[in-house]
Enzyme design. Structure first.
Site, mmCIF file in Angstrom:
data_model
loop_
_atom_site.group_PDB
_atom_site.id
_atom_site.type_symbol
_atom_site.label_atom_id
_atom_site.label_comp_id
_atom_site.label_asym_id
_atom_site.label_seq_id
_atom_site.Cartn_x
_atom_site.Cartn_y
_atom_site.Cartn_z
ATOM 1 N N ASP A 141 19.097 89.348 72.062
ATOM 2 C CA ASP A 141 19.347 88.942 73.452
ATOM 3 C C ASP A 141 18.182 88.208 74.117
ATOM 4 O OD1 ASP A 141 17.624 91.080 73.688
ATOM 5 O OD2 ASP A 141 18.622 91.908 75.446
ATOM 6 N N GLU A 142 17.245 87.706 73.329
ATOM 7 C CA GLU A 142 16.069 87.045 73.912
ATOM 8 C C GLU A 142 15.653 85.847 73.087
ATOM 9 O OE1 GLU A 142 12.452 89.196 74.478
ATOM 10 O OE2 GLU A 142 13.545 90.974 75.129
ATOM 11 N N ASP A 150 16.122 85.879 78.841
ATOM 12 C CA ASP A 150 16.515 87.256 78.569
ATOM 13 C C ASP A 150 17.922 87.465 79.113
ATOM 14 O OD1 ASP A 150 16.052 89.823 77.661
ATOM 15 O OD2 ASP A 150 15.245 90.507 79.580
#
Length: 394
Positions: free
Chosen positions: A131-132, A17
């Site tokens: 974003d992960e 993350d």
DNA sequence: TCTGGGGTCCTAGGACCC
DNA sequence: TCTGGGGTCCTAGGACCC
């Protein structure tokens, strides 16, 4: 006697993350803002000193509009500002914060950059948005060393070297636990979780920390006297099924015991695409008819463009309305065949709209196409003659 | 002047077919 | 005349996530 599964059968899965991703990308652009409260959020309308003065950053206190906080720097979070909070609310908590508009193109650029770094170090990666990612550490070279810590540290270092950004990584036997673990030492942390850590590390956490238990379900659980994951695990499976249904109750029981068999999947096809917009002021179907028509048509054209650009067609077209009292309604209709044509989407969405209640004023209008397939795999819906103008309400 | 935009998955009833 | 399944598709809504 307890039988341990062979080592190779025990999965090691990482959840990575990026830390305050949008805000961190902005700080690369504006290093002078490092350490200051900065909020990234909807750029609908702005007034005050920031306007027309690019040398000066806009301040949160000058914001006027309906936008929400997309991301806040850790400095801003200390004032209680968090994602999804209305900007007007955030301004009361931290009026001096710098407000930056959202720049998706730039975030996507950095997203591709950090994912490319990971792809060089692990063969099986699942995209979970900008974003992960999940990473199958069991399939990666050296992914099991120190329970995954060795590879996690190498990935962190490589991402930082290439992008200047930090991330947090959790490594565990499955996705569910990895996702929880990645939050344990944020920002820039690595957390290793084994099955044997369940009682000590997972059970004390509130149920809300399980990915999939949101505000509604956690409130219901609390009403039932279940405040943390351990208390959830102590309930009978049958009782949970009775309370929450076969699918949900069963899943919650498994989750509480740290069980999750979902594989890391590299590719997945989209199911739906949509476009929606919240108006600057609430609009009425009759009194603001011309304005609504134009917005509606623009939404359909954008959506058709998205479908065409990505190479998809769909067969169910729908509209979404949000009223001034925040209640919502949806209507949809399935057509013969598939389409990505703006006029056909517009016409079908118009028919959907006619079936929805339109007495209250609207704050949001959306158009959606579902039942997607790749456009090269099917025949398109037959072109139809345009409907007479009076047929369509808008 | 509280509360964005783009997604996923699940449930549940009715239609329709076998 | 009455009484059944099961399966799939369609539609509306809701919870949740990033």
């Amino acid at each position: 006697m307890h039988q341990s599964p062979p080592i190779a059968a025990i999965r090691r899965i990482a959840h990575l993350d990026m830390d305050a991703f949008y805000a961190s990308v902005e700080l690369l652009r504006y290093p002078d803002l490092r350490g200051l409260p900065v909020v990234i959020g909807g750029s609908r309308r702005r007034q005050g000193p920031g306007e027309g003065a690019p040398a000066e950053h806009a301040r949160l206190r000058d914001y006027v509009g309906r936008g929400v906080v997309t991301t806040a720097t850790y400095a801003a979070r200390e004032f209680g500002v968090h994602s999804a909070m209305g900007l007007m609310n955030a301004a009361r908590l931290c009026p001096q914060a710098v407000l930056l508009p959202v720049d998706f193109d730039e975030y996507r650029r950095y997203s591709r950059l950090f994912k490319a770094v990971i792809a060089q170090m692990a063969p099986l990666v699942e995209d979970r948005g900008v974003d992960e990612v999940y990473i199958d550490f069991g399939a990666a070279e050296g992914g099991r060393a120190l329970g995954g810590r060795a590879l996690a540290l190498r990935i962190q270092a490589a991402i930082h070297e290439r992008t200047g950004l930090t991330c947090s990584i959790g490594v565990a036997p499955n996705k569910l636990l990895a996702k929880m673990a990645s939050e344990f030492h944020k920002p820039n942390g690595v957390s290793i979780v084994y099955e044997s850590d369940l009682a000590e590390q997972i059970w004390p956490l509130p149920c809300r920390r399980i990915h999939g238990i949101g505000p509604r379900m956690s409130a219901r659980l609390e009403q039932l006297g279940i405040r943390n994951i351990g208390e959830l695990a102590r309930r009978e499976r049958g009782w949970l099924v009775q309370q929450f249904g076969r699918s949900h109750g069963g899943w919650m029981y498994e989750a509480a015991w740290g069980l999750d068999e979902r594989p890391v999947v590299q590719e997945s096809e989209p199911v739906s695409m949509s476009r929606e917009t919240t108006f600057e002021r609430d609009l009425h179907a009759v009194r603001d008819r011309a304005q609504l028509r134009a917005l509606f048509t623009a939404l359909c054209e954008h959506l058709a463009g998205d479908l065409q650009r990505h190479g998809y067609v769909g067969k169910t077209i729908g509209v979404k309305l949000r009223y001034d009292n925040f209640q919502r309604a949806t209507r949809d209709q399935t057509i013969d065949g598939y389409t990505n044509d703006a006029a056909l989407i517009r016409r079908t969405a118009g028919l959907c709209l006619k079936r929805a209640p339109l007495e209250r004023r609207l704050r949001l209008l959306g158009v959606k196409v579902t039942g997607l397939v790749r456009s090269d795999s099917v025949a398109l819906a037959a072109a139809q003659p345009a409907a007479p103008a009076e047929l369509s309400l808008f």
